[in-house]
Design a protein around this motif. Sequence first.
Motif, PDB file in Angstrom:
ATOM      1  N   THR A   1       2.134   1.935  -3.729  1.00 56.13           N
ATOM      2  CA  THR A   1       1.077   2.517  -4.763  1.00 56.13           C
ATOM      3  C   THR A   1       0.675   3.855  -4.187  1.00 56.13           C
ATOM      4  N   ALA A   2       0.698   4.009  -2.962  1.00 53.52           N
ATOM      5  CA  ALA A   2       0.208   5.583  -2.467  1.00 53.52           C
ATOM      6  C   ALA A   2       1.460   6.557  -2.959  1.00 53.52           C
TER       7      ALA A   2
ATOM      8  N   THR B   1      -4.710   1.189  -4.406  1.00 52.56           N
ATOM      9  CA  THR B   1      -4.308   1.158  -3.086  1.00 52.56           C
ATOM     10  C   THR B   1      -5.125   0.316  -2.338  1.00 52.56           C
TER      11      THR B   1
ATOM     12  N   PRO C   1       0.799  -1.112   0.038  1.00 49.99           N
ATOM     13  CA  PRO C   1       0.244  -0.033   0.223  1.00 49.99           C
ATOM     14  C   PRO C   1       0.918   1.224   0.066  1.00 49.99           C
TER      15      PRO C   1
END
Length: 416
Positions: A241-242, A251, A238
């Motif tokens: 991706t963020a 996300t 996460p």
Amino acid sequence: MGGIASGLGAYAFTILGARVLGQHDYAPVGVLWTLQYLIHTVGLLSLEAYVTRTGRLGRGPWTWIAGLVVGLTTLTAVFAMPLFGSTDPVWPLAAGLIALGFGTHVAARGLSAADERFTVYGILTGSESLLRLAIAVVAMLIAPRAEVLALTLAGGALVSGAWWVLAGHGPRRLFGPRRARSHERKPTRQDEVTSPSADATTAGPSARPVEPATTATPFLASTTLANAIAQVLLAGGPLVTALLGADPAVTSMVFVTTTAARAPLVLLYSGLLARVLPYLQQATHQPSLLWPRIRKVIRYGLVALLPVAGAGFLLGPPLVAIAFGADLRPSSAFAGLTAAAVFLACAALLANQVVIALDRHVSLSPPWLLALGVAAVVMLSGAGGDLAMRAALVTISGLTVAVAGVTTLIVRTVRP
């Protein structure tokens, strides 16, 4: 059973908070819950291993707990507004109580593991969560506010931990050295199911050999670094991706898939890591038997990796879709890589326990730092195509390097 009770209690606490306060008001409590998880798995997992290994609490562990209390209180006070949306002093107070409560609780579990009283260990694990839930129910009936619920987070840990640390453990056990004695008896079944008493100070593994002296500061520093990097790699998906600007839906998919796959880690944190450490310490005194066992575990682990990844590939997407909705269904490749990554994480944490038992904990940092470096290179390289697959490759590449590095350290230490 203690781990199951702990998980159910935590789930019920979350439902209680969200239902009574609503999602908006519960949000800062959720942030505090996340900090609690990180403190436990990064800063206190090492403390539990130290107490399990040495069978005592001394100045080093107490200083470590005090440092975590001061550090977490200061951190949450400085960043109270972005973290909690409020500068109310109750949030830093609650954070400090979490560090103190779970520090005491983890110390209690370490003492029970050192004595091989694992029934008590299970009771401590389950009672912490259930006591917290009971306290929270009463608190919400009296004053249903987020600040009040925040103060209950440490309640179960403080009560259960203080009971075992203070009851039946004299000053020598809590503040001074403890050396194993050949006449120490192994706890009976009656010992395990009754409350601690004065003879708890002499309970311990039968004829445990004298362990080499373990200094608290280097032990806690090196093992905490390894735990911190492990958590970064596990939560890396996460974050990747963020940071790379993925769509929020991507996300969220990465987050829920990773969270669901991490379920086996609950068993490790709920007692398995502590359960295997005394056994491993005893095994290190039988070098002729230790190497064949480790070689067998490595071989079986390599064989098991492919079926685990295959199960994630086939079952992961439909299970995530059922649990979280069709919009968050991952691809089969992503689910398979995530399952394999969690398997590697479990292997790495168990391998860390072997290194600790071998008294080579100061050598843990290099392989984990290398793993973090490799993960960073993969993230920046753009490997994997879409951002979800890149996140999966970041996690699995880092954990593969960590497992390989720690396993190499073990093999070089024990191989004849």
